[in-house]
Design a protein around this motif. Structure first.
Motif, PDB file in Angstrom:
ATOM      1  N   LEU A 362      71.747  80.279 -12.006  1.00  0.00           N
ATOM      2  CA  LEU A 362      71.191  78.794 -11.284  1.00  0.00           C
ATOM      3  C   LEU A 362      70.645  78.274 -12.437  1.00  0.00           C
ATOM      4  CD1 LEU A 362      69.859  80.178  -7.866  1.00  0.00           C
ATOM      5  CD2 LEU A 362      71.888  78.214  -8.399  1.00  0.00           C
ATOM      6  N   ARG A 363      69.734  78.920 -13.456  1.00  0.00           N
ATOM      7  CA  ARG A 363      69.034  78.556 -14.532  1.00  0.00           C
ATOM      8  C   ARG A 363      69.908  77.717 -15.378  1.00  0.00           C
ATOM      9  NH1 ARG A 363      64.678  83.149 -15.770  1.00  0.00           N
ATOM     10  NH2 ARG A 363      63.365  82.870 -14.087  1.00  0.00           N
ATOM     11  N   GLN A 364      71.052  78.349 -15.627  1.00  0.00           N
ATOM     12  CA  GLN A 364      72.177  78.118 -16.723  1.00  0.00           C
ATOM     13  C   GLN A 364      72.549  76.625 -16.120  1.00  0.00           C
ATOM     14  OE1 GLN A 364      74.961  80.835 -17.214  1.00  0.00           O
ATOM     15  NE2 GLN A 364      73.550  82.137 -18.771  1.00  0.00           N
ATOM     16  N   GLN A 365      72.849  76.644 -14.699  1.00  0.00           N
ATOM     17  CA  GLN A 365      73.525  75.325 -14.030  1.00  0.00           C
ATOM     18  C   GLN A 365      72.379  74.391 -14.033  1.00  0.00           C
ATOM     19  OE1 GLN A 365      74.602  76.616 -10.151  1.00  0.00           O
ATOM     20  NE2 GLN A 365      76.370  77.689 -10.990  1.00  0.00           N
ATOM     21  N   LEU A 366      71.083  74.714 -14.063  1.00  0.00           N
ATOM     22  CA  LEU A 366      70.126  73.532 -13.982  1.00  0.00           C
ATOM     23  C   LEU A 366      70.033  73.091 -15.404  1.00  0.00           C
ATOM     24  CD1 LEU A 366      67.175  75.111 -12.008  1.00  0.00           C
ATOM     25  CD2 LEU A 366      68.275  73.166 -11.353  1.00  0.00           C
ATOM     26  N   GLU A 367      70.139  73.951 -16.446  1.00  0.00           N
ATOM     27  CA  GLU A 367      69.989  73.308 -17.792  1.00  0.00           C
ATOM     28  C   GLU A 367      71.427  72.218 -17.850  1.00  0.00           C
ATOM     29  OE1 GLU A 367      67.887  77.028 -19.877  1.00  0.00           O
ATOM     30  OE2 GLU A 367      70.108  76.774 -20.362  1.00  0.00           O
ATOM     31  N   GLU A 368      72.298  72.828 -17.520  1.00  0.00           N
ATOM     32  CA  GLU A 368      73.742  71.693 -17.520  1.00  0.00           C
ATOM     33  C   GLU A 368      73.332  70.449 -16.740  1.00  0.00           C
ATOM     34  OE1 GLU A 368      77.049  75.330 -17.919  1.00  0.00           O
ATOM     35  OE2 GLU A 368      76.838  74.100 -16.118  1.00  0.00           O
ATOM     36  N   VAL A 369      72.840  70.636 -15.729  1.00  0.00           N
ATOM     37  CA  VAL A 369      72.603  69.487 -14.935  1.00  0.00           C
ATOM     38  C   VAL A 369      71.512  68.579 -15.616  1.00  0.00           C
ATOM     39  CG1 VAL A 369      71.315  68.584 -12.841  1.00  0.00           C
ATOM     40  CG2 VAL A 369      72.960  70.476 -12.555  1.00  0.00           C
ATOM     41  N   LYS A 370      70.729  69.242 -16.182  1.00  0.00           N
ATOM     42  CA  LYS A 370      69.507  68.199 -17.026  1.00  0.00           C
ATOM     43  C   LYS A 370      70.393  67.786 -18.334  1.00  0.00           C
ATOM     44  CE  LYS A 370      65.544  71.061 -16.121  1.00  0.00           C
ATOM     45  NZ  LYS A 370      64.454  72.084 -16.686  1.00  0.00           N
ATOM     46  N   ALA A 371      71.086  68.404 -19.017  1.00  0.00           N
ATOM     47  CA  ALA A 371      71.931  67.902 -20.030  1.00  0.00           C
ATOM     48  C   ALA A 371      72.543  66.629 -19.531  1.00  0.00           C
ATOM     49  CB  ALA A 371      72.729  68.770 -20.696  1.00  0.00           C
ATOM     50  N   LEU A 397      78.545  67.207 -10.537  1.00  0.00           N
ATOM     51  CA  LEU A 397      77.373  67.458  -9.897  1.00  0.00           C
ATOM     52  C   LEU A 397      77.545  67.761  -8.617  1.00  0.00           C
ATOM     53  CD1 LEU A 397      74.772  65.017 -11.798  1.00  0.00           C
ATOM     54  CD2 LEU A 397      74.773  67.626 -12.048  1.00  0.00           C
ATOM     55  N   GLU A 398      78.420  66.996  -7.795  1.00  0.00           N
ATOM     56  CA  GLU A 398      78.511  67.223  -6.614  1.00  0.00           C
ATOM     57  C   GLU A 398      79.279  68.602  -6.368  1.00  0.00           C
ATOM     58  OE1 GLU A 398      78.670  62.804  -4.691  1.00  0.00           O
ATOM     59  OE2 GLU A 398      80.462  64.074  -5.040  1.00  0.00           O
ATOM     60  N   GLU A 399      80.182  68.987  -7.075  1.00  0.00           N
ATOM     61  CA  GLU A 399      80.854  70.309  -7.414  1.00  0.00           C
ATOM     62  C   GLU A 399      80.082  71.292  -7.474  1.00  0.00           C
ATOM     63  OE1 GLU A 399      85.416  68.329  -8.498  1.00  0.00           O
ATOM     64  OE2 GLU A 399      84.147  69.662  -9.932  1.00  0.00           O
ATOM     65  N   LYS A 400      79.247  71.119  -8.605  1.00  0.00           N
ATOM     66  CA  LYS A 400      78.225  72.097  -8.926  1.00  0.00           C
ATOM     67  C   LYS A 400      77.375  72.401  -7.810  1.00  0.00           C
ATOM     68  CE  LYS A 400      78.586  71.637 -13.844  1.00  0.00           C
ATOM     69  NZ  LYS A 400      77.942  71.323 -15.168  1.00  0.00           N
ATOM     70  N   THR A 401      76.808  71.320  -7.162  1.00  0.00           N
ATOM     71  CA  THR A 401      75.784  71.504  -5.861  1.00  0.00           C
ATOM     72  C   THR A 401      76.479  72.050  -4.940  1.00  0.00           C
ATOM     73  OG1 THR A 401      76.346  69.421  -5.301  1.00  0.00           O
ATOM     74  CG2 THR A 401      74.224  69.766  -6.591  1.00  0.00           C
ATOM     75  N   ASN A 402      77.713  71.738  -4.674  1.00  0.00           N
ATOM     76  CA  ASN A 402      78.431  72.866  -3.592  1.00  0.00           C
ATOM     77  C   ASN A 402      78.526  74.171  -4.063  1.00  0.00           C
ATOM     78  OD1 ASN A 402      79.010  70.346  -1.811  1.00  0.00           O
ATOM     79  ND2 ASN A 402      80.701  69.683  -3.289  1.00  0.00           N
ATOM     80  N   LEU A 471      63.966  67.855 -10.660  1.00  0.00           N
ATOM     81  CA  LEU A 471      65.019  67.205  -9.856  1.00  0.00           C
ATOM     82  C   LEU A 471      64.061  65.675  -9.330  1.00  0.00           C
ATOM     83  CD1 LEU A 471      66.396  69.881  -7.911  1.00  0.00           C
ATOM     84  CD2 LEU A 471      67.665  68.665  -9.558  1.00  0.00           C
ATOM     85  N   GLN A 472      62.785  66.027  -9.276  1.00  0.00           N
ATOM     86  CA  GLN A 472      62.311  64.806  -8.705  1.00  0.00           C
ATOM     87  C   GLN A 472      62.356  63.814  -9.682  1.00  0.00           C
ATOM     88  OE1 GLN A 472      58.457  66.067  -7.366  1.00  0.00           O
ATOM     89  NE2 GLN A 472      59.213  66.891  -5.334  1.00  0.00           N
ATOM     90  N   GLU A 473      62.047  64.110 -11.012  1.00  0.00           N
ATOM     91  CA  GLU A 473      62.088  63.178 -12.137  1.00  0.00           C
ATOM     92  C   GLU A 473      63.519  62.740 -12.437  1.00  0.00           C
ATOM     93  OE1 GLU A 473      58.762  65.732 -14.986  1.00  0.00           O
ATOM     94  OE2 GLU A 473      60.936  65.498 -15.460  1.00  0.00           O
ATOM     95  N   ASP A 474      64.569  63.364 -11.959  1.00  0.00           N
ATOM     96  CA  ASP A 474      65.886  62.759 -12.051  1.00  0.00           C
ATOM     97  C   ASP A 474      66.018  61.818 -11.119  1.00  0.00           C
ATOM     98  OD1 ASP A 474      67.302  66.052 -12.947  1.00  0.00           O
ATOM     99  OD2 ASP A 474      66.827  64.240 -14.267  1.00  0.00           O
ATOM    100  N   LEU A 475      65.401  61.861  -9.835  1.00  0.00           N
ATOM    101  CA  LEU A 475      65.697  60.942  -8.711  1.00  0.00           C
ATOM    102  C   LEU A 475      64.877  59.705  -8.991  1.00  0.00           C
ATOM    103  CD1 LEU A 475      64.809  63.233  -5.803  1.00  0.00           C
ATOM    104  CD2 LEU A 475      66.995  62.077  -5.994  1.00  0.00           C
ATOM    105  N   GLN A 476      63.689  59.779  -9.771  1.00  0.00           N
ATOM    106  CA  GLN A 476      62.990  58.807 -10.447  1.00  0.00           C
ATOM    107  C   GLN A 476      63.727  57.846 -11.203  1.00  0.00           C
ATOM    108  OE1 GLN A 476      59.047  60.004 -11.805  1.00  0.00           O
ATOM    109  NE2 GLN A 476      58.327  60.196  -9.625  1.00  0.00           N
ATOM    110  N   LYS A 477      64.501  58.475 -12.059  1.00  0.00           N
ATOM    111  CA  LYS A 477      65.112  57.971 -13.212  1.00  0.00           C
ATOM    112  C   LYS A 477      66.373  57.223 -12.452  1.00  0.00           C
ATOM    113  CE  LYS A 477      64.442  61.317 -16.751  1.00  0.00           C
ATOM    114  NZ  LYS A 477      64.952  62.043 -17.717  1.00  0.00           N
TER     115      LYS A 477
END
Length: 618
Positions: A362-371, A397-402, A471-477
């Motif tokens: 999950l951390r790796q996926q989060l880093e990928e999501v951040k990138a 991202l939708e596939e990864k969230t799934n 994730l909240q910061e991404d929402l603000q972006k």
């Protein structure tokens, strides 16, 4: 052998005619071509035009000298109506009726009511007159009422403009269908100076005989010599001034035509630019609408996915807190159970390792999501073309969230299995409480190890909280990107306003174009009028050569009132004709072509100049 009848002199070889001067006199004798060399209808039109000029000028001059309103018995007025009747009858088509063939001028005059609404009153009053039985009588009554209203020129101008309607009543060579009709209508404007009070009811207009009396327009040679008073120099100066004004008007026409051509080119360019701007704005609006809709949909989907992730993480925290409480309770209970707890601990360790592996994934996926989010933010600042790539990234991202949601579901299933195993172990622990009391010390060591593992789990929870903050910061972006898109829509609205402003400017340019076309038409009319003036002045110049400024010694009496000059009644020269008059007969001032300032003019020249100005008016 020569003979003279009504101003004509005929010889054996050719015909000679009196050419009228500017004041309506006979002027010089000019040779006239025989009818065989000229169209007879053109000769008729020219003769009628000359008669109309003579009758209108004579009527105006006599009315001004008469000094009061005219009645129906006034001879020049009767001759004017006869001449107008002949002019209107020229070239009339023969109308077939049930019993005979008929030619009447009442038909075209009745058309004026349709073209000029103010003429309806005349038509109604003519029809209501009881004594009129024939169409010719109605037409004569109509002419008299139009003269009293001072609108005869306006009514006949409406008829001349509508040549399609006049062709039903007149032949193509008729006077009303040619330029002579327009000249006569222009001369009729001068009749607005005359006041007439005509009684139409008492007259027998049906049976009147319309014969032109030419004796009224014939003058003696002495009168002609007295009234040929304009000098050659003044005529030359008039010709020069008119030629100069003519050249100026031609230059202004050329400049105006060039301006119109430029305005037309600019108008075409503006229209093409307007069309291009419309196409571009419409395409841009369609693209931006589609992009905004897709981005809103992706934002909604991503927001729903993040809300689900957040709710699942909350559930996991609650479950883990409940597990911790359960484990503490179990530790108090499982003091005397070692073997079975070791087995359960091994299972728990396996689950923990699996959880750690999933957390690392999950951390790796989060880093990928951040990138991916950073790349999306940079591409949003780039251009509209990168929006497609962002849509693809959002799909990833939708596939990864799934995938993440699937992994979380698997974890929940495993936790449920662990809870079931714990329930089974609780039942077995009650049986083995007595055996596990001796091994309590060893279990305490294991409990301390498990507390360390719990601390690690808390750190993992903190990491998950930080991930939520990102994730909240991404929402603000993403909200910022939405605001940027809204600014772009506002820019599009401003572009629409600019386009409307351009359309208004285009309409204003069209108005200017129409106004300049009207100005060109007016300039053309002025040119034609100036040409006519030049021709009239040239003819008058030919007829009036040899005139001299009258000396003071030669005049002892006033030319008009014929009173003798004295110390109290002094002599005054007329600046137009050069004759000498008293102060009462020359108390007028008008600007002349030779002098732009107003100068002294006699009464006869004053009336003649005013009549010329009125005839030149459109």
């Amino acid at each position: 052998m020569t003979f003279q009848v009504w101003g004509w002199r005929r010889e054996a070889s050719q015909v000679w005619a009196w050419v009228p001067d500017a004041e309506g006199g006979r002027g010089a004798v000019m040779p006239r071509r025989t009818p065989a060399t000229k169209d007879p209808t053109a000769v008729e039109r020219a003769n009628l035009l000359n008669m109309a000029k003579l009758s209108i000028k004579g009527l105006i001059e006599s009315a001004l000298s008469f000094g009061r309103t005219l009645d129906s018995d006034y001879p020049p007025l009767q001759q004017f109506f006869v001449v107008m009747e002949h002019c209107l009858k020229h070239g009339l088509k023969v109308r077939k009726s049930f019993l005979s063939y008929n030619k009447t001028i009442w038909g075209p005059l009745e058309l004026v009511e349709k073209l000029y609404p103010e003429a309806e009153e005349i038509g109604a009053s003519v029809r209501d007159l009881p004594g009129l039985k024939t169409p010719l009588g109605r037409a004569r009554a109509w002419l008299r009422l139009a003269l009293m209203q001072k609108k005869m020129a306006d009514y006949l101008r409406c008829l001349i403009i509508q040549r399609d309607l006049l062709s039903e009543f007149y032949e193509y060579h008729a006077l009303m269908m040619e330029e002579e009709g327009a000249v006569i209508v222009g001369l009729l404007v001068g009749l607005n100076v005359i006041d007439a009070n005509l009684c139409v009811k008492g007259e027998d207009l049906d049976s009147q005989v319309g014969v032109i009396d030419f004796s009224m327009y014939l003058k003696n040679e002495e009168d002609i010599g007295n009234k040929e008073s304009s000098t050659v120099s003044s005529l030359h100066s008039r010709v020069d001034s008119l030629e100069k004004s003519n050249t100026k008007l031609i230059e202004e026409l050329a400049i105006a035509k060039n301006n119109i051509i430029k305005l037309q080119e600019e108008n075409h360019q503006l229209r093409s630019e307007n069309k291009l701007i419309l196409m571009k704005t419409q395409q841009h609006l369609e693209v931006t609408k589609v992009d905004v809709e897709t981005e809103l949909q992706t934002y909604k989907h991503s927001r729903q996915g993040l809300d689900e992730m957040y709710n699942e993480a909350r559930r996991q925290l609650r479950d883990e807190s409940q597990l911790r409480q359960d484990v503490e309770n179990e530790l108090a209970v499982q003091v005397s159970m070692k073997h079975e707890i070791e087995l359960a601990m091994k299972l728990l360790e396996k689950d923990i390792h699996e959880k750690q592996d999933t957390l690392i994934g999950l951390r790796q996926q989060l880093e990928e999501v951040k990138a991916i989010n950073i790349e999306m933010y940079q591409k949003l600042q780039g251009s509209e073309a990168d929006l497609k790539e962002k849509n693809e990234i959002i799909a990833r991202l939708e596939e990864k969230t799934n995938k993440i949601t699937a992994a979380m579901r698997q974890l929940e299933q495993r936790l449920q299995q662990a809870e079931k195993a714990q329930m089974d172990t609780e039942d077995e622990d009650k049986k083995y409480l007595q055996e596990c009391q001796s091994k309590f010390d060893g279990l305490q060591k294991q409990i301390s190890q498990k507390e360390k593992q719990l601390v690690q789990l808390e750190t993992d929870l903190k990491i998950e909280k930080e991930w939520r903050q990102t994730l909240q910061e991404d929402l603000q972006k993403e909200k910022d990107t939405l605001s940027h898109l809204r600014n772009e829509t506002q820019q599009i609205i401003s572009l629409k306003k600019e386009f409307l402003h351009l359309q208004d400017e285009n309409h204003q340019l069209k108005k200017i174009y129409h106004e300049q076309e009207q100005a060109l038409q007016e300039l053309g009319n002025k040119l034609s009028e100036s040409k006519l003036k030049i021709e009239d002045i040239k003819e008058a110049n030919k007829a009036l050569q040899g005139l001299v400024w009258l000396k003071d010694k030669e005049a002892t009496h006033c030319k008009l009132c014929e009173k003798e000059f004295s110390l109290s009644k002094r002599k005054h020269h007329c600046r137009n004709c050069g004759e000498i008059f008293c102060n009462a007969c020359s108390d007028n001032e008008l600007p002349l072509p030779s002098s732009p300032k107003p100068v002294r003019v006699c009464d006869s020249c004053h009336a003649l100049l005013i009549q010329r100005c009125s005839s030149n008016l459109p």
